[in-house]
Design a protein around this motif. Structure first.
Motif, PDB file in Angstrom:
ATOM      1  N   THR A  85       0.831  -1.190   0.000  1.00 40.36           N
ATOM      2  CA  THR A  85       0.000   0.000   0.000  1.00 40.36           C
ATOM      3  C   THR A  85       0.870   1.245   0.000  1.00 40.36           C
ATOM      4  O   THR A  85       1.969   1.240   0.546  1.00 40.36           O
ATOM      5  CB  THR A  85      -0.952   0.011   1.208  1.00 40.36           C
ATOM      6  N   GLN A  86       0.387   2.289  -0.626  1.00 49.15           N
ATOM      7  CA  GLN A  86       1.008   3.603  -0.526  1.00 49.15           C
ATOM      8  C   GLN A  86       0.543   4.178   0.794  1.00 49.15           C
ATOM      9  O   GLN A  86      -0.597   3.997   1.183  1.00 49.15           O
ATOM     10  CB  GLN A  86       0.522   4.461  -1.664  1.00 49.15           C
ATOM     11  N   ARG A  87       1.371   4.884   1.481  1.00 48.72           N
ATOM     12  CA  ARG A  87       1.068   5.207   2.858  1.00 48.72           C
ATOM     13  C   ARG A  87      -0.065   6.196   3.080  1.00 48.72           C
ATOM     14  O   ARG A  87      -1.094   5.821   3.551  1.00 48.72           O
ATOM     15  CB  ARG A  87       2.309   5.664   3.569  1.00 48.72           C
ATOM     16  N   PHE A  88       0.089   7.458   2.831  1.00 46.41           N
ATOM     17  CA  PHE A  88      -0.900   8.410   3.323  1.00 46.41           C
ATOM     18  C   PHE A  88      -1.493   9.259   2.211  1.00 46.41           C
ATOM     19  O   PHE A  88      -0.831   9.643   1.271  1.00 46.41           O
ATOM     20  CB  PHE A  88      -0.276   9.345   4.366  1.00 46.41           C
ATOM     21  N   ASP A  89      -2.756   9.574   2.399  1.00 45.50           N
ATOM     22  CA  ASP A  89      -3.471  10.516   1.549  1.00 45.50           C
ATOM     23  C   ASP A  89      -4.444  11.231   2.480  1.00 45.50           C
ATOM     24  O   ASP A  89      -4.070  11.640   3.559  1.00 45.50           O
ATOM     25  CB  ASP A  89      -4.165   9.777   0.398  1.00 45.50           C
ATOM     26  N   ALA A  90      -5.718  11.273   2.133  1.00 40.70           N
ATOM     27  CA  ALA A  90      -6.713  11.974   2.935  1.00 40.70           C
ATOM     28  C   ALA A  90      -7.073  11.232   4.219  1.00 40.70           C
ATOM     29  O   ALA A  90      -7.658  11.811   5.121  1.00 40.70           O
ATOM     30  CB  ALA A  90      -7.974  12.205   2.099  1.00 40.70           C
ATOM     31  N   GLU A  91      -6.728   9.946   4.336  1.00 46.29           N
ATOM     32  CA  GLU A  91      -7.119   9.159   5.502  1.00 46.29           C
ATOM     33  C   GLU A  91      -6.237   9.404   6.725  1.00 46.29           C
ATOM     34  O   GLU A  91      -6.512   8.874   7.799  1.00 46.29           O
ATOM     35  CB  GLU A  91      -7.134   7.667   5.171  1.00 46.29           C
ATOM     36  N   ILE A  92      -5.195  10.223   6.616  1.00 45.00           N
ATOM     37  CA  ILE A  92      -4.274  10.412   7.725  1.00 45.00           C
ATOM     38  C   ILE A  92      -4.972  10.972   8.959  1.00 45.00           C
ATOM     39  O   ILE A  92      -4.697  10.551  10.082  1.00 45.00           O
ATOM     40  CB  ILE A  92      -3.054  11.267   7.313  1.00 45.00           C
ATOM     41  N   ASP A  93      -5.905  11.891   8.799  1.00 48.36           N
ATOM     42  CA  ASP A  93      -6.609  12.455   9.957  1.00 48.36           C
ATOM     43  C   ASP A  93      -7.411  11.385  10.691  1.00 48.36           C
ATOM     44  O   ASP A  93      -7.414  11.330  11.922  1.00 48.36           O
ATOM     45  CB  ASP A  93      -7.527  13.605   9.527  1.00 48.36           C
ATOM     46  N   GLU A  94      -8.093  10.520   9.944  1.00 44.06           N
ATOM     47  CA  GLU A  94      -8.859   9.433  10.563  1.00 44.06           C
ATOM     48  C   GLU A  94      -7.925   8.449  11.261  1.00 44.06           C
ATOM     49  O   GLU A  94      -8.207   7.988  12.365  1.00 44.06           O
ATOM     50  CB  GLU A  94      -9.697   8.701   9.524  1.00 44.06           C
ATOM     51  N   ALA A  95      -6.793   8.154  10.659  1.00 40.57           N
ATOM     52  CA  ALA A  95      -5.839   7.225  11.270  1.00 40.57           C
ATOM     53  C   ALA A  95      -5.296   7.789  12.578  1.00 40.57           C
ATOM     54  O   ALA A  95      -5.206   7.066  13.581  1.00 40.57           O
ATOM     55  CB  ALA A  95      -4.695   6.937  10.294  1.00 40.57           C
ATOM     56  N   ILE A  96      -4.962   9.065  12.597  1.00 39.28           N
ATOM     57  CA  ILE A  96      -4.468   9.693  13.819  1.00 39.28           C
ATOM     58  C   ILE A  96      -5.540   9.649  14.903  1.00 39.28           C
ATOM     59  O   ILE A  96      -5.256   9.355  16.069  1.00 39.28           O
ATOM     60  CB  ILE A  96      -3.998  11.136  13.540  1.00 39.28           C
ATOM     61  N   GLU A  97      -6.775   9.919  14.547  1.00 40.79           N
ATOM     62  CA  GLU A  97      -7.885   9.863  15.502  1.00 40.79           C
ATOM     63  C   GLU A  97      -8.049   8.454  16.078  1.00 40.79           C
ATOM     64  O   GLU A  97      -8.217   8.275  17.284  1.00 40.79           O
ATOM     65  CB  GLU A  97      -9.181  10.309  14.812  1.00 40.79           C
ATOM     66  N   LEU A  98      -8.000   7.440  15.204  1.00 40.31           N
ATOM     67  CA  LEU A  98      -8.126   6.059  15.673  1.00 40.31           C
ATOM     68  C   LEU A  98      -6.984   5.684  16.614  1.00 40.31           C
ATOM     69  O   LEU A  98      -7.206   5.025  17.638  1.00 40.31           O
ATOM     70  CB  LEU A  98      -8.160   5.095  14.486  1.00 40.31           C
ATOM     71  N   LEU A  99      -5.772   6.090  16.294  1.00 38.35           N
ATOM     72  CA  LEU A  99      -4.625   5.802  17.159  1.00 38.35           C
ATOM     73  C   LEU A  99      -4.750   6.524  18.501  1.00 38.35           C
ATOM     74  O   LEU A  99      -4.453   5.953  19.551  1.00 38.35           O
ATOM     75  CB  LEU A  99      -3.323   6.200  16.470  1.00 38.35           C
TER      76      LEU A  99
END
Length: 138
Positions: A85-99
């Motif tokens: 997978t390529q790492r980050f795009d628009a989902e980075i904010d959701e990933a940070i929130e989940l973490l």
């Protein structure tokens, strides 16, 4: 759990393993999905061990551009899917929130050192017997 969108998310039946180290290897055949995020070749081999038969390993981190030792016999025998997978795009904010919402991920950080102590921080991070993830405080 990282997913492309909330609507297509399926909760895995196995628990999430936020981290493991050579000192405490993962339980064999324990996880439906394994996210390899370190880029260390040994972690990919550990992921093969940890994934259940017919599981999925997602290679998130970029591995070295070199030949690396990985037990592909187990990957094939267990019919595991290996996905890149390529790492980050628009989902980075959701990933940070989940973490941020899951305290289990705090255990990944083993040291937090001031930026003035950066040389020591990098030496510590390089030694996997002493650390998992080392943060520099700015």
């Amino acid at each position: 759990m990282c997913t492309p969108s909330r609507s297509s998310a399926r909760r895995p039946s196995a628990p999430i393993a936020p981290s493991w180290s050579p000192r405490a290897p993962p339980e064999a055949n324990a996880y439906d999905v394994v996210l390899e995020c370190s880029g260390a070749p040994v972690s990919l081999s550990s992921g093969v061990k940890a994934a259940r038969p017919a599981g999925i390993i997602v290679q998130v981190a970029i591995l070295p551009d070199a030949e690396i030792p990985v037990n592909l016999a187990s990957l094939v025998a267990k019919e595991i899917q290996l996905r890149g997978t390529q790492r980050f795009d628009a989902e980075i904010d959701e990933a940070i929130e989940l973490l941020a919402d899951d305290p289990r991920f705090d255990a990944v950080i083993t040291q937090s050192l001031p930026a003035a102590d950066a040389v020591n921080a990098f030496a510590t991070a390089k030694d996997s017997s002493r650390s998992a993830k080392v943060l520099l405080e700015l």
